[in-house]
Design a protein around this motif. Structure first.
Motif, short mmCIF file in Angstrom:
data_model
loop_
_atom_site.label_atom_id
_atom_site.label_comp_id
_atom_site.label_asym_id
_atom_site.label_seq_id
_atom_site.Cartn_x
_atom_site.Cartn_y
_atom_site.Cartn_z
N GLU A 71 0.86 -1.18 0.00
CA GLU A 71 0.00 0.00 0.00
C GLU A 71 0.89 1.23 0.00
O GLU A 71 1.71 1.40 0.90
CB GLU A 71 -0.89 -0.03 1.25
N ILE A 92 1.66 4.70 -12.00
CA ILE A 92 0.64 4.45 -10.96
C ILE A 92 -0.42 3.50 -11.51
O ILE A 92 -0.83 2.53 -10.85
CB ILE A 92 -0.04 5.77 -10.51
N THR A 93 -0.88 3.79 -12.74
CA THR A 93 -1.89 2.93 -13.37
C THR A 93 -1.38 1.50 -13.48
O THR A 93 -2.10 0.53 -13.18
CB THR A 93 -2.23 3.47 -14.77
N LEU A 96 -1.37 -0.09 -10.00
CA LEU A 96 -2.74 -0.47 -9.62
C LEU A 96 -3.13 -1.77 -10.32
O LEU A 96 -3.71 -2.67 -9.71
CB LEU A 96 -3.72 0.64 -9.98
N LYS A 101 -2.07 -1.24 -3.82
CA LYS A 101 -3.05 -0.24 -3.41
C LYS A 101 -2.36 1.12 -3.34
O LYS A 101 -1.23 1.22 -2.86
CB LYS A 101 -3.66 -0.58 -2.05
N VAL A 102 -3.04 2.14 -3.85
CA VAL A 102 -2.45 3.48 -3.85
C VAL A 102 -3.47 4.43 -3.23
O VAL A 102 -4.63 4.47 -3.66
CB VAL A 102 -2.10 3.92 -5.29
N GLY A 122 -8.71 5.21 -10.04
CA GLY A 122 -8.38 3.91 -9.45
C GLY A 122 -7.72 3.96 -8.09
O GLY A 122 -7.57 2.92 -7.44
N ILE A 123 -7.35 5.17 -7.65
CA ILE A 123 -6.71 5.24 -6.33
C ILE A 123 -7.77 5.24 -5.23
O ILE A 123 -8.95 5.44 -5.47
CB ILE A 123 -5.82 6.51 -6.20
#
Lengths: 146, 146, 146
Positions: A71, A92-93, A96, A101-102, A122-123
């Motif tokens: 995370e 980041i994408t 994910l 987990k972001v 998506g975060i």
């Protein structure tokens, strides 16, 4: 009652005692936790953002993505990592998609007048990044501050 | 002695065993600690000093000041945060008033020939900041390094 | 069989139950760990390298070198600390002589095409620095990120 039945009763007591003991969560369990790591991002520094993402990737490569919970929590000056125009948006994408987990800190977003549409898709969100990081450590997650 | 008294003895043994087991401090206790956080300041960077103070404030706001123990430990190049002429002096005083413990490292003070009159009022002192931070983690405090 | 032998059997059961309970590793053990600290170096900043080495030295001075296990893990941009031409090379050799473990991350070395002959003598190696740091925390080592 026969002495035989006394012994039968004794056996039941013994088994019950041993089962009770076996059912206790012990420190031995705490010594072999699953692999869980909370990664803090609190710098407005894309070098640190990339390092945090490298760390997550190396943990997954080395342990197997299914064997480690990761995370990333961005707060304070680190919140820029998760803005829609972030220079690490693609990474980041990708993270994910790989099951990392972001999480963004609502406190910090309010401070910078950021709303959810200003952020990457998506975060996740938590009221306070620091509380999330504290809670994860209470739950025996390892802490990494790149 | 009658078989009845044997059973009475058995019952005492069973109860004693269960009481022993119940009295054990278990990992379950370790999984539900109070909220306690040690915040490290080791940078000569007022931006980090302010971030550390923001973190303390957010923890208190989110959890309630009475429900979280916070200790800020300044050592190494971070010691400047606690000097009498610190740019965050007012915020330190405010944090102390709100129940945050603020601690300076004697080792570092000696290294910079600082004495207690050179420092802010109301702070605490430890022989070595790094030992304090290690001890707090041994006592299951969460660790935060802004 | 006599009631006397029943009581003898009872005594054996009781002792066995108490021994089982006593042999359990409990949270009490976890609350009094030895002093063990993993120190992370992930910055390409000789100021941080010196601070990490100061931290190790202060831990040893304050607790006695025999009473504390210290492991410095250099990874990411911090790997330069352990190259043969590192500006803190002499201090690393001194720390190794004082019993501090110093560890380089193979992942990062591959990324920078570094081989063991490019590195300081006497250091250790792990496949991934972040995994080492996570594992040490799982084993209840304190974490220090200067």
């Amino acid at each position: 009652m026969s002495v035989h039945r006394v012994f039968q009763a004794l056996r039941i007591v013994t088994v019950a005692a041993l089962v009770s003991v076996a059912a206790l969560p012990t420190a031995a369990d705490a010594q072999t936790p699953e692999s869980r790591v909370v990664i803090q991002v609190s710098d407005a520094d894309p070098g640190k953002w990339n390092l945090a993402l490298n760390n997550a990737k190396n943990l997954q490569t080395d342990l197997g993505a299914k064997n480690v919970d990761i995370e990333i929590v961005a707060y304070g000056p680190g919140i820029g990592m998760l803005k829609a125009d972030s220079v690490v948006g693609n990474r980041i994408t990708e993270a994910l998609g790989a099951g990392v987990k972001v999480i963004a800190c609502d406190n910090q977003m309010r401070g910078q007048k950021l709303e959810m549409p200003d952020m990457l898709n998506g975060i996740g969100y938590v009221p306070a990044g620091v509380v999330e990081i504290m809670r994860r450590q209470q739950e025996h997650w390892a802490y990494l501050r790149p």
